[in-house]
Design an enzyme around this catalytic site. Structure first.
Site, PDB file in Angstrom:
ATOM      1  N   ARG A 146     -18.513   3.054   4.283  1.00 49.60           N
ATOM      2  CA  ARG A 146     -17.097   2.710   4.305  1.00 49.60           C
ATOM      3  C   ARG A 146     -16.870   1.209   4.369  1.00 49.60           C
ATOM      4  O   ARG A 146     -15.948   0.689   3.742  1.00 49.60           O
ATOM      5  CB  ARG A 146     -16.403   3.355   5.515  1.00 49.60           C
ATOM      6  CG  ARG A 146     -16.246   4.848   5.453  1.00 49.60           C
ATOM      7  CD  ARG A 146     -15.392   5.338   6.612  1.00 49.60           C
ATOM      8  NE  ARG A 146     -14.026   4.852   6.498  1.00 49.60           N
ATOM      9  CZ  ARG A 146     -13.116   4.924   7.469  1.00 49.60           C
ATOM     10  NH1 ARG A 146     -13.445   5.422   8.641  1.00 49.60           N
ATOM     11  NH2 ARG A 146     -11.888   4.473   7.277  1.00 49.60           N
ATOM     12  N   ARG A 147     -17.685   0.501   5.156  1.00 50.27           N
ATOM     13  CA  ARG A 147     -17.346  -0.864   5.509  1.00 50.27           C
ATOM     14  C   ARG A 147     -18.264  -1.941   4.960  1.00 50.27           C
ATOM     15  O   ARG A 147     -17.939  -3.131   5.082  1.00 50.27           O
ATOM     16  CB  ARG A 147     -17.296  -0.991   7.034  1.00 50.27           C
ATOM     17  CG  ARG A 147     -16.153  -0.219   7.671  1.00 50.27           C
ATOM     18  CD  ARG A 147     -14.821  -0.655   7.118  1.00 50.27           C
ATOM     19  NE  ARG A 147     -13.692  -0.099   7.845  1.00 50.27           N
ATOM     20  CZ  ARG A 147     -12.430  -0.272   7.525  1.00 50.27           C
ATOM     21  NH1 ARG A 147     -12.127  -1.025   6.485  1.00 50.27           N
ATOM     22  NH2 ARG A 147     -11.462   0.281   8.217  1.00 50.27           N
ATOM     23  N   THR A 183     -10.233   9.901  -0.153  1.00 50.31           N
ATOM     24  CA  THR A 183      -9.403  10.272  -1.306  1.00 50.31           C
ATOM     25  C   THR A 183      -9.902   9.668  -2.613  1.00 50.31           C
ATOM     26  O   THR A 183     -10.122  10.377  -3.590  1.00 50.31           O
ATOM     27  CB  THR A 183      -7.945   9.846  -1.062  1.00 50.31           C
ATOM     28  OG1 THR A 183      -7.521  10.316   0.212  1.00 50.31           O
ATOM     29  CG2 THR A 183      -7.034  10.431  -2.130  1.00 50.31           C
ATOM     30  N   TYR A 216     -14.792   6.949  -3.965  1.00 50.81           N
ATOM     31  CA  TYR A 216     -15.657   7.222  -2.826  1.00 50.81           C
ATOM     32  C   TYR A 216     -16.840   8.130  -3.151  1.00 50.81           C
ATOM     33  O   TYR A 216     -17.527   8.590  -2.233  1.00 50.81           O
ATOM     34  CB  TYR A 216     -14.842   7.810  -1.673  1.00 50.81           C
ATOM     35  CG  TYR A 216     -14.179   6.749  -0.826  1.00 50.81           C
ATOM     36  CD1 TYR A 216     -14.918   5.986   0.068  1.00 50.81           C
ATOM     37  CD2 TYR A 216     -12.821   6.487  -0.944  1.00 50.81           C
ATOM     38  CE1 TYR A 216     -14.320   4.996   0.832  1.00 50.81           C
ATOM     39  CE2 TYR A 216     -12.209   5.508  -0.178  1.00 50.81           C
ATOM     40  CZ  TYR A 216     -12.964   4.759   0.702  1.00 50.81           C
ATOM     41  OH  TYR A 216     -12.371   3.781   1.459  1.00 50.81           O
ATOM     42  N   ARG A 265       0.362   8.635  -5.878  1.00 51.90           N
ATOM     43  CA  ARG A 265       0.832   8.171  -4.578  1.00 51.90           C
ATOM     44  C   ARG A 265       1.334   6.731  -4.643  1.00 51.90           C
ATOM     45  O   ARG A 265       2.288   6.367  -3.947  1.00 51.90           O
ATOM     46  CB  ARG A 265      -0.244   8.350  -3.507  1.00 51.90           C
ATOM     47  CG  ARG A 265      -1.595   7.665  -3.772  1.00 51.90           C
ATOM     48  CD  ARG A 265      -2.629   8.220  -2.800  1.00 51.90           C
ATOM     49  NE  ARG A 265      -3.938   7.579  -2.875  1.00 51.90           N
ATOM     50  CZ  ARG A 265      -4.909   7.944  -3.716  1.00 51.90           C
ATOM     51  NH1 ARG A 265      -4.705   8.922  -4.585  1.00 51.90           N
ATOM     52  NH2 ARG A 265      -6.085   7.333  -3.687  1.00 51.90           N
ATOM     53  N   ARG A 286       0.862  -1.180   0.000  1.00 51.99           N
ATOM     54  CA  ARG A 286       0.000   0.000   0.000  1.00 51.99           C
ATOM     55  C   ARG A 286       0.897   1.229   0.000  1.00 51.99           C
ATOM     56  O   ARG A 286       1.907   1.279   0.708  1.00 51.99           O
ATOM     57  CB  ARG A 286      -0.912   0.012   1.225  1.00 51.99           C
ATOM     58  CG  ARG A 286      -1.902   1.189   1.199  1.00 51.99           C
ATOM     59  CD  ARG A 286      -2.762   1.214   2.455  1.00 51.99           C
ATOM     60  NE  ARG A 286      -3.611   2.408   2.459  1.00 51.99           N
ATOM     61  CZ  ARG A 286      -4.322   2.813   3.509  1.00 51.99           C
ATOM     62  NH1 ARG A 286      -4.272   2.115   4.646  1.00 51.99           N
ATOM     63  NH2 ARG A 286      -5.058   3.898   3.427  1.00 51.99           N
ATOM     64  N   HIS A 287       0.536   2.227  -0.811  1.00 49.10           N
ATOM     65  CA  HIS A 287       1.343   3.444  -0.895  1.00 49.10           C
ATOM     66  C   HIS A 287       1.615   4.038   0.482  1.00 49.10           C
ATOM     67  O   HIS A 287       0.852   3.820   1.445  1.00 49.10           O
ATOM     68  CB  HIS A 287       0.636   4.493  -1.763  1.00 49.10           C
ATOM     69  CG  HIS A 287      -0.695   4.920  -1.220  1.00 49.10           C
ATOM     70  ND1 HIS A 287      -0.830   5.812  -0.186  1.00 49.10           N
ATOM     71  CD2 HIS A 287      -1.963   4.552  -1.561  1.00 49.10           C
ATOM     72  CE1 HIS A 287      -2.099   5.999   0.091  1.00 49.10           C
ATOM     73  NE2 HIS A 287      -2.820   5.223  -0.727  1.00 49.10           N
ATOM     74  N   GLY A 288       2.691   4.810   0.591  1.00 46.56           N
ATOM     75  CA  GLY A 288       2.982   5.510   1.829  1.00 46.56           C
ATOM     76  C   GLY A 288       1.905   6.537   2.150  1.00 46.56           C
ATOM     77  O   GLY A 288       1.058   6.864   1.314  1.00 46.56           O
ATOM     78  N   GLN A 289       1.940   7.035   3.370  1.00 42.67           N
ATOM     79  CA  GLN A 289       0.942   8.005   3.803  1.00 42.67           C
ATOM     80  C   GLN A 289       0.814   9.146   2.791  1.00 42.67           C
ATOM     81  O   GLN A 289       1.804   9.740   2.372  1.00 42.67           O
ATOM     82  CB  GLN A 289       1.322   8.591   5.158  1.00 42.67           C
ATOM     83  CG  GLN A 289       0.286   9.559   5.718  1.00 42.67           C
ATOM     84  CD  GLN A 289       0.828  10.385   6.877  1.00 42.67           C
ATOM     85  OE1 GLN A 289       1.744  11.185   6.717  1.00 42.67           O
ATOM     86  NE2 GLN A 289       0.262  10.168   8.055  1.00 42.67           N
TER      87      GLN A 289
END
Length: 240
Positions: free
Chosen positions: A114-115, A21, A90, A60, A8-11
């Site tokens: 979200r979930r 995002t 999103y 990213r 997973r990309h960095g922060q």
């Protein structure tokens, strides 16, 4: 042994700001760059020789992969950029602060968006500043940008790409690295480990912490899986 690394990309800046995002092209923070460098060092220490790499078309993830390959002294490895590995879209939540959104719509409703596995958020407004429908890269690629996605819809685009482009290379014994996003990687973990619809939504994948799979020869069946940064590891579903 065949290996598959999921990174997973960095922060990103919007991770830091706790904002949804999706498909907006947000860059890494200084911490995100540091996480990517550590990911590269951890992967280098394994001694795995990767044949090729995959990433999304979002900066990213691309920048994270650049940094990882630089740390590994493997910048010459071939890289394929695929929109199918983009983050989940999103919809109308894009750009909103997650805490403020919970206050506005209620924590229960936001948790559903979200979930839940198959309930997408509201569609993004056509005139939203975060609507990527006319972005040059997607026009050039001939991609119809979604208005919103659930995790199921994300899986619906990730799975065919994985089965057509990535799985055959793993079966041939090629070790591969994929730099992508929380939800596109969730989709891949679901495919590889056979995680149920109900359980996959609870999987947390840390930024910049490679998840390394050992793959049985001639298959895409994992024989082991572990995070390389043990201090930042999250629970991993059991092997099938």
């Amino acid at each position: 042994m065949t290996r598959l690394a999921l990174i997973r990309h960095g922060q990103s800046q919007w991770n830091l700001e706790n904002r949804f995002t999706g498909w907006v092209d947000v860059d890494l923070t200084e911490q995100g760059v540091a996480e990517a460098k550590k990911a590269g060092a951890l992967l280098s220490a394994t001694g795995v020789e990767f044949s090729a790499c995959y990433t999304s078309v979002q900066k990213r993830a691309i920048r994270t992969l650049w940094i990882v390959l630089d740390e590994m002294d493997r910048m010459w490895l071939p890289v394929t950029r695929a929109w199918q590995l983009n983050e989940r879209h999103y919809g109308g939540l894009t750009g909103l602060n997650k805490a403020e959104t919970a206050e506005k719509h209620g924590a229960d409703q936001v948790k559903i968006w979200r979930r839940s596995f198959d309930i997408p958020p509201p569609a993004i407004d056509a005139d939203s500043e975060h609507n990527m429908a006319n972005d040059l890269r997607y026009r050039a690629l001939g991609v119809t940008v979604p208005q919103s996605e659930s995790l199921k819809l994300t899986l619906d685009r990730v799975e065919p790409y994985f089965q057509k482009e990535i799985a055959p290379r793993l079966k041939k014994g090629e070790s591969l690295a994929i730099s992508a996003h929380g939800n596109s990687l969730r989709a891949l973990v679901k495919l590889l480990l056979g995680v149920s619809d109900d359980e996959i939504v609870n999987l947390e994948i840390p930024t910049g912490n490679p998840l390394l799979f050992d793959i049985e020869d001639g298959t895409i069946k994992p024989t082991s899986v572990a995070y390389l940064d043990k201090d930042r590891a999250q629970p991993i579903p059991p092997l099938p």
